[in-house]
Scaffold this motif. Sequence first.
Motif, short mmCIF file in Angstrom:
data_model
loop_
_atom_site.label_atom_id
_atom_site.label_comp_id
_atom_site.label_asym_id
_atom_site.label_seq_id
_atom_site.Cartn_x
_atom_site.Cartn_y
_atom_site.Cartn_z
N ARG A 183 0.82 -1.21 0.00
CA ARG A 183 0.00 0.00 0.00
C ARG A 183 0.86 1.27 0.00
NH1 ARG A 183 -4.16 -2.30 4.58
NH2 ARG A 183 -5.77 -3.10 3.17
N GLN A 184 1.96 1.23 0.73
CA GLN A 184 2.84 2.39 0.77
C GLN A 184 3.47 2.66 -0.60
OE1 GLN A 184 5.41 2.58 4.51
NE2 GLN A 184 4.46 0.58 4.75
N ILE A 185 3.84 1.58 -1.28
CA ILE A 185 4.37 1.75 -2.64
C ILE A 185 3.29 2.29 -3.57
CG2 ILE A 185 5.37 0.54 -4.62
CD1 ILE A 185 6.52 -1.49 -2.61
N LYS A 218 0.41 17.30 -13.30
CA LYS A 218 0.19 18.75 -13.19
C LYS A 218 1.05 19.55 -14.14
CE LYS A 218 -1.03 18.40 -8.29
NZ LYS A 218 -0.65 18.75 -6.91
N ASP A 219 2.26 19.06 -14.40
CA ASP A 219 3.16 19.81 -15.28
C ASP A 219 2.59 19.99 -16.68
OD1 ASP A 219 4.99 20.23 -13.33
OD2 ASP A 219 6.58 18.99 -14.21
N PHE A 220 1.78 19.03 -17.12
CA PHE A 220 1.25 19.09 -18.48
C PHE A 220 0.07 20.05 -18.60
CE2 PHE A 220 3.40 15.01 -18.16
CZ PHE A 220 4.17 15.01 -19.31
N PHE A 221 -0.40 20.61 -17.50
CA PHE A 221 -1.53 21.54 -17.55
C PHE A 221 -1.10 22.99 -17.40
CE2 PHE A 221 -3.69 17.59 -17.14
CZ PHE A 221 -4.88 17.78 -17.84
N HIS A 222 0.22 23.22 -17.33
CA HIS A 222 0.71 24.58 -17.45
C HIS A 222 0.72 24.96 -18.92
CE1 HIS A 222 2.05 25.06 -13.26
NE2 HIS A 222 2.44 23.79 -13.32
N ASN A 223 0.65 26.24 -19.17
CA ASN A 223 0.71 26.73 -20.55
C ASN A 223 1.92 27.63 -20.75
OD1 ASN A 223 -1.63 25.62 -21.88
ND2 ASN A 223 -2.87 26.88 -20.50
N PRO A 224 2.96 27.16 -21.44
CA PRO A 224 3.11 25.79 -21.96
C PRO A 224 3.48 24.83 -20.84
CG PRO A 224 5.10 27.04 -22.36
CD PRO A 224 4.12 28.01 -21.75
N PRO A 225 3.47 23.51 -21.10
CA PRO A 225 3.87 22.55 -20.06
C PRO A 225 5.23 22.92 -19.48
CG PRO A 225 2.92 21.40 -21.93
CD PRO A 225 3.03 22.83 -22.34
N SER A 226 5.42 22.70 -18.17
CA SER A 226 6.61 23.22 -17.49
C SER A 226 7.70 22.18 -17.25
CB SER A 226 6.20 23.81 -16.14
OG SER A 226 5.70 22.79 -15.29
N TYR A 227 7.36 20.95 -16.91
CA TYR A 227 8.31 19.87 -16.67
C TYR A 227 9.30 20.19 -15.54
CZ TYR A 227 6.59 19.23 -21.42
OH TYR A 227 5.79 19.14 -22.51
N LYS A 228 8.84 20.85 -14.52
CA LYS A 228 9.71 21.22 -13.40
C LYS A 228 9.61 20.25 -12.22
CE LYS A 228 9.70 26.17 -14.43
NZ LYS A 228 9.36 27.53 -13.91
N THR A 229 8.58 19.45 -12.20
CA THR A 229 8.37 18.55 -11.06
C THR A 229 9.43 17.46 -11.03
OG1 THR A 229 6.00 18.93 -11.03
CG2 THR A 229 6.78 16.89 -10.03
N VAL A 230 9.93 17.17 -9.84
CA VAL A 230 10.86 16.05 -9.65
C VAL A 230 10.25 15.10 -8.62
CG1 VAL A 230 12.97 17.26 -10.27
CG2 VAL A 230 12.17 17.36 -7.92
N VAL A 231 10.32 13.82 -8.90
CA VAL A 231 9.80 12.81 -7.97
C VAL A 231 10.80 11.67 -7.87
CG1 VAL A 231 7.38 13.31 -8.51
CG2 VAL A 231 8.58 11.53 -9.80
N GLN A 232 10.70 10.91 -6.78
CA GLN A 232 11.47 9.68 -6.66
C GLN A 232 10.56 8.53 -7.02
OE1 GLN A 232 13.65 8.92 -3.00
NE2 GLN A 232 13.24 6.73 -3.21
N LEU A 233 11.02 7.68 -7.90
CA LEU A 233 10.21 6.56 -8.35
C LEU A 233 9.80 5.69 -7.17
CD1 LEU A 233 12.31 5.82 -11.52
CD2 LEU A 233 9.93 6.57 -11.51
N SER A 234 8.64 5.11 -7.27
CA SER A 234 8.02 4.45 -6.11
C SER A 234 8.81 3.25 -5.62
CB SER A 234 6.60 4.01 -6.46
OG SER A 234 6.61 3.07 -7.53
#
Length: 538
Positions: free
Chosen positions: A408-410, A423-439
Motif C-alpha cells: 500500500r505504501q508503494i 500537473k506539469d502538463f496543464f501549465h501553458n506551456p507545459p513546465s516539466y519542473k516537477t521532480v519525484v522519486q520513483l516508487s
Amino acid sequence: MAGKGVEQLYKNYGILADAGESISDHKEAFEGILAAAKGSNGEKQLVSGFVTKFSCHFPDLADNAMDTLLDLVEEDEAVIRHNAIKCLPGLCKGDDPSQCTKVADVLTQLLVSEDSTDIALVKSAMATVLQIDVQKSLVGIFDQIMGDDDSVREKAMDYVNVSLMDMRHKLFIPHEENEKFLVELIRKATSDVTGEEFEKFIEVLGKLHHLSRSVDGIQQIIDIITEQAELQGDFQPDTLENVDRFITCFRLALKFCKKGGSSYPFIHYVSLQMLPVLSSVPSEQEQHSVLQLLAEGSLYLLEQDTSDCLPFIYAFLIEHMPLAPEDGVTDTPKLQFSVVECVLFAFHQLVRRNPEFFTATENSERLKEFRVRLQYFARGCQTYHGQLFAALKGKTALELKDEQNKVRQIALKTTANISSLVKDFFHNPPSYKTVVQLSWGAKKVDVPLQAGSKRSTEVPTSGAGPSKRKPSPIRFDVKVDSLGSGIGRKQTREIYHPPRDQFSKKVSNGNFPDFETSRGGGGGGGGGGRRGGGGGGG
C-alpha cells in the motif's frame, strides 16, 4: 650421468654451480637433474629447486624443464607437490617471455585443487609470475578462461575478480598499459559467456582505476555491455532469453550511467523496438522490469537527440491512459498505475528535452487530447490514493512492516508521483519542473561530468511510510476531491471509484507492485525481473 640417487643429483648440481660462464657446456648435468624427477621421493623434493635455478641457461631444454615440474606438481606426496608449485615461477627468469604465459596457464589449472595449502601456494606463485610480466601472465590466465573446462574457467574468473584485483595497486594503477591490456582480454572473453560470467567481468572492469574514473572509460564499459545486449536488429519478444539478456545488461549499464555514462542506446532500443511489441513478452514481470528500466534510464541521458524516441513512448503511454467512457457505458477502463508511473516518468524526462513535441503549432491537438486522457486518469488516481491513505492512516511502525501495508505504501507513492507529474502538463506551456522519486526507490545520482554534458535535475529522496501531507488536488474543468472521500461536487459524469479495501498483495523486484484498477477489481500482479541468459541487476 642421470638417475643415480641423491648423491648423483648433488654432484650434477655442483658441476653446474661451479661452471661459471661455461655452464651451458654442461648440458648433460642439467639433463641428469631433469631425470632425477623420476627417482626417489628424496630426489623429487630437490629437483624442483635445482631445475628452476639452472633452466635459464638451457633454453633448448625449456620445454623439458616445464614438463618435469608439471610431473612434480601432480605428485601425491604433498611436500613434493608444494615445492614444485613454489618453484614454477623460477622458470620465468630466462629470456623467453612465453614462459610466463605457460606458467600462468599451469597455475590457473591448479586453482581447482581441493587442498587449501595448494591454493595458497598457487596464488602466491601466480602473484610472483604476474610481477615478472603482467601481460604475458594474463594471456595464460585468459587462455584457461576461454577454454573448455568449466571448473577451471570458474576458478580462473574468481581469481581475476578477487585476487588479481587485490593486486591492482601494484599491477595496474602505476601501469595504465596493463589495465588497457586486461580490458581488451575481457572484451574478447565476453564473446562467449553466461550471464553470471558476464556480470563478473563487468564487476572487474568497474574496479579498474583508470577505466572507472573517467567519463570516457565509463562509456567504454557501457559500450561493452551494449555489445552483449545485442541491440542491433528487431527485438524478438517471444523468447524470454532475449528479454532476460536485455534486462540484465540494462541494469549493469545503469550502474555506470550513474557514474557519468549515457543510457541512450538502451532508451532508444526500448522505445523503438520493445514498446510496440511489449505486450507479446510472455512474462508480465519482465514487461514491468523493462518499463522500470526505461524510467530509471531516462535520468541518465546526456546530449543525444531523443526526439525519435518520443512518438513511441507517447503511443505506449496513451494506450494505457484511456479516455473516459461515454455516457451510459457501465464498464470502466482498467487503470494500470504502475505501468503509467514508469512510462509517464520517462516521457516527462524526454519531453522536457523536446518541448516542441507539444508546443509546435502542428502539435496543438496532440496536447489537447493528451490532457483529456490525463484528466480522466488523474481522477481515478486521486480516488485510489485517497483510499490508500485512509487504509494506512493511524498504522503503527510495526503494522506498516506488514507485507500488505508495504504494498500500500508503494501504491501510495505511485499514485502521488503520477498526480505530481500530471500537473506539469496543464501549465501553458507545459513546465516539466516537477521532480519525484520513483516508487520502487530508484533515485538520481549526480556525478561530475565533462564540460557541456547535461543531465536531468536531481530527484529527491522520500521516506518509506505514507506521506503525512495530502497531495493537492489536480483541478481541471471538473472539480474533483483530492482524496475521493465522497465530499465531491456535482459533476457531469460520475467519477471512477475503485473498490475499497482491495489492494494487491503481489510484490517483486524492489517491491514494485502492478496496481491495476478497474470496475470490480482493486489490484494486480507484481513486476520485477529475473536475471537472464545474457546476463540481472537494478
